[in-house]
Design an enzyme around this catalytic site. Sequence first.
Site, PDB file in Angstrom:
ATOM      1  N   GLY A   1      45.347  46.998  45.611  1.00 50.96           N
ATOM      2  CA  GLY A   1      44.117  47.726  45.498  1.00 50.96           C
ATOM      3  C   GLY A   1      43.188  47.655  46.440  1.00 50.96           C
ATOM      4  O   GLY A   1      41.970  47.355  46.471  1.00 50.96           O
TER       5      GLY A   1
ATOM      6  N   SER B   1      41.522  49.706  49.339  1.00 52.93           N
ATOM      7  CA  SER B   1      41.227  51.215  49.693  1.00 52.93           C
ATOM      8  C   SER B   1      39.755  51.303  50.352  1.00 52.93           C
ATOM      9  O   SER B   1      39.496  52.553  50.468  1.00 52.93           O
ATOM     10  CB  SER B   1      41.412  52.134  48.290  1.00 52.93           C
TER      11      SER B   1
ATOM     12  N   ASN C   1      44.615  42.206  43.030  1.00 50.17           N
ATOM     13  CA  ASN C   1      43.214  42.511  43.349  1.00 50.17           C
ATOM     14  C   ASN C   1      42.952  43.570  42.730  1.00 50.17           C
ATOM     15  O   ASN C   1      41.715  44.059  42.516  1.00 50.17           O
ATOM     16  CB  ASN C   1      43.222  42.714  44.772  1.00 50.17           C
TER      17      ASN C   1
ATOM     18  N   SER D   1      37.222  38.424  36.367  1.00 50.33           N
ATOM     19  CA  SER D   1      35.850  38.067  36.387  1.00 50.33           C
ATOM     20  C   SER D   1      35.174  37.250  35.522  1.00 50.33           C
ATOM     21  O   SER D   1      35.786  37.018  34.327  1.00 50.33           O
ATOM     22  CB  SER D   1      35.373  39.820  35.986  1.00 50.33           C
TER      23      SER D   1
ATOM     24  N   TYR E   1      36.072  46.784  30.294  1.00 54.22           N
ATOM     25  CA  TYR E   1      36.433  46.129  31.531  1.00 54.22           C
ATOM     26  C   TYR E   1      36.571  44.320  31.026  1.00 54.22           C
ATOM     27  O   TYR E   1      37.352  43.850  31.545  1.00 54.22           O
ATOM     28  CB  TYR E   1      35.315  46.245  32.481  1.00 54.22           C
TER      29      TYR E   1
ATOM     30  N   THR F   1      39.707  43.561  29.285  1.00 51.56           N
ATOM     31  CA  THR F   1      40.991  43.557  30.094  1.00 51.56           C
ATOM     32  C   THR F   1      40.930  42.521  30.797  1.00 51.56           C
ATOM     33  O   THR F   1      41.907  41.945  31.157  1.00 51.56           O
ATOM     34  CB  THR F   1      40.829  44.849  31.082  1.00 51.56           C
ATOM     35  N   LYS F   2      39.800  41.905  31.400  1.00 44.29           N
ATOM     36  CA  LYS F   2      39.788  40.539  32.310  1.00 44.29           C
ATOM     37  C   LYS F   2      40.157  39.371  31.231  1.00 44.29           C
ATOM     38  O   LYS F   2      40.723  38.597  31.841  1.00 44.29           O
ATOM     39  CB  LYS F   2      38.561  40.474  32.947  1.00 44.29           C
TER      40      LYS F   2
END
Length: 239
Positions: free
Chosen positions: A11, A13, A85, A139, A161, A164-165
Amino acid sequence: MKTNKIALITGVSRAMGLGYETAKQLAALDYKVIITAREFEKVKDLASKIDVTAMALDITNDQSVQQLAHEIEKQFGKLDVLINNAGAFFDQGNDPLSADIQFIKDAFDTNLLGAWRMIKAFEPLLQKSESGRIVNVSSGAGSFGDPVFGLANHFSKVPVYGITKLALNGLTVKVARQLKDTKIKINSVDPGFTATYPGTENYGARPVSEGAKSIIWAVTIQDDGPSGEFFRDGQTLSW
């Protein structure tokens, strides 16, 4: 003296991102760093600015993950550090009951299953390292105890979010249990609220260089260090 350790970061970018800053800090420690992203031209351009290697990778695609694992095995024969990441789908202000199901599926595919694919594919190469390290970039939004960003406390909710973390932290615990008799250590890290986008420093975000230090800490822990835990700035976070 140069290290022969090889680190792979997913990740990467954006020049302002945690992945790129982590790559710079590891390169400064003489790691051989491989940065990856779906859009190869972006990651290639970033890699050209520092002494690191760019490779294409889509963590949501099994074939892409396996191809990269084969390529790294062919070139290096091992992997010492895997930094998961890559992450997205920050659903600021959303509510769990109004969240779109496809959005939820896509978020889990990137934030949880992407890391899971990477760990499964690269575990054999990490076993060939003298001190394998897996760092899952999580996170505080996936924590129960964080007083500001925790699941029950986050000022802008971010339910998808955050969940998912939370799941990524759970994966960290379970993988650590499976690998407890190996030289591989796996931990989750919260880099804190960092200025990875313009203007966020106006809201209290700290420099990205500070956030990346949490990741570097987990990469460089000693062989008798922790595994299966959750940290920010080297300090344990409440799950």
